[in-house]
Design a protein around this motif. Structure first.
Motif, PDB file in Angstrom:
ATOM      1  N   ASN A  29       3.374  -4.152  -7.877  1.00  0.00           N
ATOM      2  CA  ASN A  29       3.922  -3.063  -8.343  1.00  0.00           C
ATOM      3  C   ASN A  29       2.845  -1.805  -8.686  1.00  0.00           C
ATOM      4  OD1 ASN A  29       6.035  -4.424  -8.989  1.00  0.00           O
ATOM      5  ND2 ASN A  29       5.622  -5.032 -10.979  1.00  0.00           N
ATOM      6  N   ALA A  30       1.580  -2.151  -8.759  1.00  0.00           N
ATOM      7  CA  ALA A  30       0.654  -1.256  -8.686  1.00  0.00           C
ATOM      8  C   ALA A  30       0.519  -0.626  -7.402  1.00  0.00           C
ATOM      9  CB  ALA A  30      -0.790  -1.946  -9.401  1.00  0.00           C
ATOM     10  N   ALA A  31       0.187  -1.636  -6.332  1.00  0.00           N
ATOM     11  CA  ALA A  31       0.007  -1.184  -5.194  1.00  0.00           C
ATOM     12  C   ALA A  31       1.047  -0.312  -4.722  1.00  0.00           C
ATOM     13  CB  ALA A  31      -0.122  -2.284  -4.193  1.00  0.00           C
ATOM     14  N   GLU A  32       2.467  -0.350  -4.821  1.00  0.00           N
ATOM     15  CA  GLU A  32       3.509   0.307  -4.724  1.00  0.00           C
ATOM     16  C   GLU A  32       3.516   1.846  -5.085  1.00  0.00           C
ATOM     17  OE1 GLU A  32       6.701  -3.283  -3.674  1.00  0.00           O
ATOM     18  OE2 GLU A  32       7.469  -1.582  -4.957  1.00  0.00           O
ATOM     19  N   LEU A  33       2.963   1.635  -6.535  1.00  0.00           N
ATOM     20  CA  LEU A  33       3.299   2.867  -7.365  1.00  0.00           C
ATOM     21  C   LEU A  33       1.977   3.864  -6.877  1.00  0.00           C
ATOM     22  CD1 LEU A  33       4.198   2.141 -11.074  1.00  0.00           C
ATOM     23  CD2 LEU A  33       5.481   3.258  -9.154  1.00  0.00           C
ATOM     24  N   MET A  34       0.733   3.225  -6.748  1.00  0.00           N
ATOM     25  CA  MET A  34      -0.368   4.036  -6.332  1.00  0.00           C
ATOM     26  C   MET A  34      -0.362   4.147  -4.750  1.00  0.00           C
ATOM     27  SD  MET A  34      -3.060   3.212  -9.287  1.00  0.00           S
ATOM     28  CE  MET A  34      -2.946   1.248  -9.180  1.00  0.00           C
ATOM     29  N   LYS A  35       0.258   3.519  -4.115  1.00  0.00           N
ATOM     30  CA  LYS A  35       0.380   3.624  -2.550  1.00  0.00           C
ATOM     31  C   LYS A  35      -1.164   3.250  -2.108  1.00  0.00           C
ATOM     32  CE  LYS A  35       4.372   6.483  -2.434  1.00  0.00           C
ATOM     33  NZ  LYS A  35       4.943   7.836  -1.793  1.00  0.00           N
TER      34      LYS A  35
END
Ligand code: ZN
Length: 267
Positions: A258-264
């Motif tokens: 989720n973090a990788a998606e949110l912070m791209k």
């Protein structure tokens, strides 16, 4: 294990006056090398990364616009020492909105900041909402980065609810699942708003049942792993993540997906 801790801080004071202690360092002024060493010796070292927000100096933002670049460059200095371990967050200063918006642009476009935060009205003394905060949220939307907003009370969660509604395109990470004693309000806001996620930093990660309730009410797609180092212990929080009663797939979402998606992030 691949992990992205979305919520920790850089403080340049240790022990005694600071109210916590980094065991690897003596009390007194400390530099970034202490953090690099501490993370390298921790359970995050193997495949983990830590988002760093400013810590020291946030209570002096109101003194003048020169404080803001100082606190952010201290955090940036740490990240530059070990970019394989750290990810930079940009701390805004609503007392000085023009300087903040310019610096946000520089930090995101040129210095690699991936998230705005932590928004800490209770430490810095600025208002939770208002024209300056709205401008910061709109700038985050323009720069395509999420915002990490502290919450530890029902009033904090209510403010985040209104911010989420005024800025539907903002990607908002509500810190601490809304707070140790206010997590139910925090969970309710994340549940009813598509643009609000929660991070597990601080005591809610280890407080009895809070994580289980968050998992039940929100599911793994709304939860982001966070520690709040150095106020909380890295290994205790990582072990709790490893022991959560979820599938491997759900654990990966919480740990970093989720973090990788949110912070791209490109991991
Ligand atoms: Zn916080």
């Amino acid at each position: 294990m691949r992990i992205v801790d979305v919520h920790s801080h850089f403080y340049s004071e240790n022990g005694e006056d600071a109210g916590w202690e980094i065991p690897q360092a003596p009390p007194g002024p400390i530099g970034p090398s202490v953090y690099v060493e501490a993370v390298r010796q921790s359970g995050l070292a193997a495949g983990g990364r830590m988002v760093i927000y400013s810590g020291s100096g946030l209570d002096r933002l109101r003194e003048g616009p020169e404080v803001l670049p100082r606190v952010n460059s201290a955090a940036a200095g740490l990240v530059e020492m070990a970019p394989e371990l750290f990810i930079l967050g940009f701390s805004p200063d609503p007392f000085h909105p023009n300087e903040t918006l310019d610096l946000m642009e520089t930090y995101v476009r040129e210095r690699g900041a991936k998230v705005i935060g932590e928004i800490v009205p209770y430490i810095a003394g600025y208002d939770r909402e208002g024209p300056a905060m709205d401008a910061i949220y709109e700038k985050a939307i323009e720069l395509d980065v999420p915002i990490n907003n502290h919450s530890s009370t029902a009033e904090d969660s209510a403010a985040i609810r209104r911010l989420a509604e005024r800025h539907p395109e903002a990607r908002i990470i509500m810190a601490h699942i809304g707070g140790t004693w206010a997590f139910r309000e925090g969970i309710a806001v994340a549940r009813s708003h598509d643009n609000v996620w929660v991070d597990t930093s601080g005591w809610p990660m280890v407080a009895g049942g809070t994580m289980e309730i968050a998992l039940r009410e929100l599911g793994p797609s709304k939860l982001l792993f966070g520690i709040d180092y150095p106020l909380c212990d890295i290994d205790t929080w990582v072990e709790r993540l490893e022991r959560l009663p979820v599938s491997d797939e759900a654990r990966e979402r919480i740990a970093w997906g989720n973090a990788a998606e949110l912070m791209k992030l490109e991991l």
